[in-house]
Design an enzyme around this catalytic site. Sequence first.
Site, PDB file in Angstrom:
ATOM      1  N   SER A   1      -2.153  -0.049  23.603  1.00  7.89           N
ATOM      2  CA  SER A   1      -2.577  -0.267  22.217  1.00  7.89           C
ATOM      3  C   SER A   1      -1.683   0.512  21.265  1.00  7.89           C
ATOM      4  O   SER A   1      -0.725   1.153  21.678  1.00  7.89           O
ATOM      5  CB  SER A   1      -4.020   0.196  22.051  1.00  7.89           C
ATOM      6  OG  SER A   1      -4.050   1.613  22.089  1.00  7.89           O
ATOM      7  N   LYS A   2      -2.063   0.440  20.002  1.00  8.76           N
ATOM      8  CA  LYS A   2      -1.338   1.156  18.949  1.00  8.76           C
ATOM      9  C   LYS A   2      -1.098   2.621  19.310  1.00  8.76           C
ATOM     10  O   LYS A   2      -0.064   3.182  18.991  1.00  8.76           O
ATOM     11  CB  LYS A   2      -2.163   1.126  17.659  1.00  8.76           C
ATOM     12  CG  LYS A   2      -1.878  -0.055  16.771  1.00  8.76           C
ATOM     13  CD  LYS A   2      -2.233   0.301  15.317  1.00  8.76           C
ATOM     14  CE  LYS A   2      -1.969  -0.885  14.421  1.00  8.76           C
ATOM     15  NZ  LYS A   2      -3.119  -1.774  14.292  1.00  8.76           N
ATOM     16  N   ARG A   3      -2.089   3.211  19.972  1.00  9.30           N
ATOM     17  CA  ARG A   3      -1.979   4.635  20.312  1.00  9.30           C
ATOM     18  C   ARG A   3      -0.782   4.923  21.217  1.00  9.30           C
ATOM     19  O   ARG A   3      -0.280   6.020  21.276  1.00  9.30           O
ATOM     20  CB  ARG A   3      -3.256   5.127  21.000  1.00  9.30           C
ATOM     21  CG  ARG A   3      -4.295   5.669  20.058  1.00  9.30           C
ATOM     22  CD  ARG A   3      -5.591   5.842  20.791  1.00  9.30           C
ATOM     23  NE  ARG A   3      -6.060   4.539  21.247  1.00  9.30           N
ATOM     24  CZ  ARG A   3      -6.715   4.305  22.376  1.00  9.30           C
ATOM     25  NH1 ARG A   3      -7.000   5.280  23.172  1.00  9.30           N
ATOM     26  NH2 ARG A   3      -7.103   3.092  22.704  1.00  9.30           N
ATOM     27  N   ASP A   4      -0.337   3.892  21.945  1.00  9.61           N
ATOM     28  CA  ASP A   4       0.813   4.085  22.827  1.00  9.61           C
ATOM     29  C   ASP A   4       2.120   3.889  22.069  1.00  9.61           C
ATOM     30  O   ASP A   4       3.192   3.930  22.662  1.00  9.61           O
ATOM     31  CB  ASP A   4       0.725   3.123  24.007  1.00  9.61           C
ATOM     32  CG  ASP A   4      -0.550   3.351  24.812  1.00  9.61           C
ATOM     33  OD1 ASP A   4      -0.639   4.417  25.428  1.00  9.61           O
ATOM     34  OD2 ASP A   4      -1.450   2.503  24.775  1.00  9.61           O
ATOM     35  N   GLY A   5       2.023   3.661  20.771  1.00 10.08           N
ATOM     36  CA  GLY A   5       3.228   3.581  19.941  1.00 10.08           C
ATOM     37  C   GLY A   5       3.887   2.217  19.916  1.00 10.08           C
ATOM     38  O   GLY A   5       4.933   2.060  19.302  1.00 10.08           O
TER      39      GLY A   5
END
Length: 481
Positions: free
Chosen positions: A251-255
Amino acid sequence: MTVRVRIAPSPTGNLHIGTARTAVFNWLFARHHGGQFILRIEDTDTARSRPEYTQNILDGLTWLGLNWDEGPFFQSERLDLYRQAVQTLLDKDLAYRCYCTPEELEKMREAQKARKEAPRYDNRHRNLTPEQQAQFEAEGRKPVIRLKIDDDREIVWRDRVRDTVTWKGRDLGGDMVVARAAQGDEPFGQPLYNLAVVVDDIDMNITHVIRGEDHIANTAKQILLYEALGATVPEFAHTPLILNQKGQKLSKRDGVTSIWDFKEMGFLADAIANYMTLLGWTPPDSTQEIFTLPEAAKEFDLDRVNKAGAKFDWDKLDWINSQYLHQIPNEELVNVLIPHWQSAGYAFDAEADKAWLLQLTEMISPSLKRLSDAVKESRLLFGENLTFDDKGSAQMQQEGAKEILQAVLEELNNYPNLTVEEAKAIVDRVTSEKNVKKGLVMKSLRAGLTGELQGPDLMQSWVLLHQRGVDKVRLQQAVNS
Ligand code: GLU
């Protein structure tokens, strides 16, 4: 039977990594079977769809080399077809008008919650009498259209990835809305997602629906729609989700979300496409990791797509990228790197300094994994002035360091066109003249030329700095520091 598959992105964001991987699998499957790969833009959600996202998706698929044979088709241009299908369902008495208000639905859900039941529509308007309907119409209520779902029905299909999948009708949330409430005088409002997908897949003669496993519940509903519309049900293949190293959905959290994030990080399209073939598929020769898309297509089939989630492995991607990067001739690579140096703000003239940039490329290319590594690898070669980091400045405090650099500066006067051999000769001479360890000379020289103690090949770096007339300036600064 000609294989016909499709990718059906919703233009509510830039080309997503999950969508791109689904596109790769569909493309590979179509090419393997000599079939057709169709592009359909699912833009019925007018509030969230945007033309720039459509463009971004088309550009991304093209960048990855995923050429399509038909389309792009736009669902927003096909609304009549969906309306006809809704009418067919009403005519066949497989769907009906539901007049429930949002407040009534909310009350229903709360009562279910209080009874600790899963929320669902309780099918209360399935068998309204004509009088009841007329009453609701007279109140001015606008109905949605619901497809009847038999609670006792078992929906079973042989998934090409997951084998037998079984869903119970009662787990689908009650009779499903296939068209929204009308806004004006039309008989019903906008047809909804599952209906549009099925109508399109029937109309486009799609033989295999290959998509992410997050669509499995939709598949159960869609099978009911195929049956209701009297169409042949295609084959389904649900591909595993892409997970991060912790096993959570990437997801976004993984950049990274969009495919362009990877481009910005310095990955090549061929490498990304190659890596995506391996995100959930194991080639027959499981040791083979480097494939172009056409090469993978020769081997690809759905029986080797894995059920388990596909873990995203940055090291593997870096490795694959470096394999592609090292195949690019330096004469071409330099042109690919120039924009990266430019956006890093390094000062140079892309035309006048071309020969120098090519030598720089030759020096750093063997160690590059990502294009963006070129920025870091060549940082100390651009610019004129010396800036020390802690280790560099500590080196200059070493006994003898400045004398060594002074001696190097004097030697340099004899070499207007310094070569690597001449640079090495200077180091040897200063080492023996000063009667010091060669390591001290090398370290001091590195600190005096670059300000740091780590970096690409020192002799080559020196020659490059010399060609720009920067070596003497920096060595003098180091001596004066
Ligand atoms: N539009 C859907 C999505 O973007 C895909 C639907 C499908 O593949 O059937 O997730």
